[in-house]
Motif scaffolding. Sequence first.
Motif: not given
Length: 495
Positions: A265, A267, A286-288, A354-355
């Motif tokens: 995972d 980023h 962020g999440e995505s 996103n944030c």
Amino acid sequence: MKLLPHTPDWNASPPEVWKHWQLVQLRDYLNRRVIPFSAHYGRLFKEHGIHPLDIKSLEDWSRVPLTSKQDLANPRDFVLMPNEAVLRREPGMIFTALLHGKNAAKEQAEAEFRPILLTSTTGRSADPVPFLYTKHDLHNLDISGTRLMLAGRSQREYRHINLFPYAPHLAFWLAHHAGLGFGTFMLSTGGGKTLGTDGNIKLIDKIQPDILIGMPTFIYHVLREAHETGKRWTNLKRIVLGGEKVADGLRARLRDLATALGSPDVHVMATYGFTEAKMAFPECVGESHEASGYHLSPDLGLVEVIDPKTGELVPDGRPGEIVFTPLDARGTVVLRYRTGDIAEGGLTWEKCPNCGRTCPRLLGPISRVSEVRELHIDKLKGTLVNFNLLEHLLDDQKGIAAWQIELRKRNDDALETDEVHLHLTAEPGVHEADLELAVSRRFHEATEITPNELHFHTLAELRDQLGVGRLLKEEKLVDHRPKAHTAASHVALSS
Ligand SMILES: [Zn+2]
Ligand SMILES: [Zn+2]
């Protein structure tokens, strides 16, 4: 002493607060620091009859002439050189002198104005331009560096490795100061030139970092070698990229490699920066895994987006050339600086999806203005070729490990027509014939030209040709056309 309202919060202040604050700060900065102490801008403002205190709106500001790379021929003219008599009369200086003595006031002026660091531009064609930093600038470098960490949701406990080449280049020093400013472990290896790929891999293997920071192509190379030699790097959380633009295809490949190394995972976060800004602007984590643009630092710089042809401001969200003005820099200072970079998605003040931050953002992809060139493929007429488009296309094409576009003249004769040669390395297991067909077709779809010839190389050969680890910017587009006086008009840039 500055009679300025409190600096708004980078994360959460609304656009109207920022826009007002930026104008007040701009006026004060120009009036107290740039116009009295910069030879170039003192002259320019006088010539145009502009007084800083008359700048009441962005529209007023847009009448101040733009500065281009060509204007920087004499870099000393852009360094803020304080006038001692003027400084001594400043309320802030008088205050310090009264409270802490004359020496303290002198030290304060030294910290603000004495250049102590230099980074330089890395242009392909133009002469490098030196940019000087004072202690005041290094403090701001800590601030913008810390924001890279915050946007990337790093943590103090994380271990960071900076793989940028050790050089007088913004990227290396910004990463170094990001670690200092955030107060975290940052090992700067100096990149491939200093320790070699093997040396970097050994260090990463020993330290098992959470975050890798560096040039996209070098990190890709390091991860690939690590994977091929059976390394397990299971602690990776972020890959932070800078120094050159990042194609979507490369992001996906970096994530795949990290997964193969045992970190599923990761980023991938890109940054956009340039020497003249003395800072870089980060994407956020962020999440995505979707990129949501480059988060600006409106307290440290004013970013405008203009139509590169007319020089007029374009509305928010419209593509245009990025223009930068620092709001608190010392040392070398350029105002309304034309970067030559196009933000295809323009500038936005909308809250980041996103944030959730409300600082303004530049939306990509970001490409160079000057990479639209006129080629003379046949004798009749010139063809405009957008090399940005070709670069995106080649970066995103599956099966390509490395590439280079070379411009030549037919038979190396300056008076002949132009030729486009494409150098490629196929990914392992990919048939060259399949790749040749796919690339030629996509080339033609994007530009209405097809490469005259495709040359296949081993990865080592092409990496050498590209200057990986040797040059600060890889030579992805090389121009080997011999120049003749009569052919000069043929190579003119269209912009
Ligand atoms: Zn994730
Ligand atoms: Zn964001």
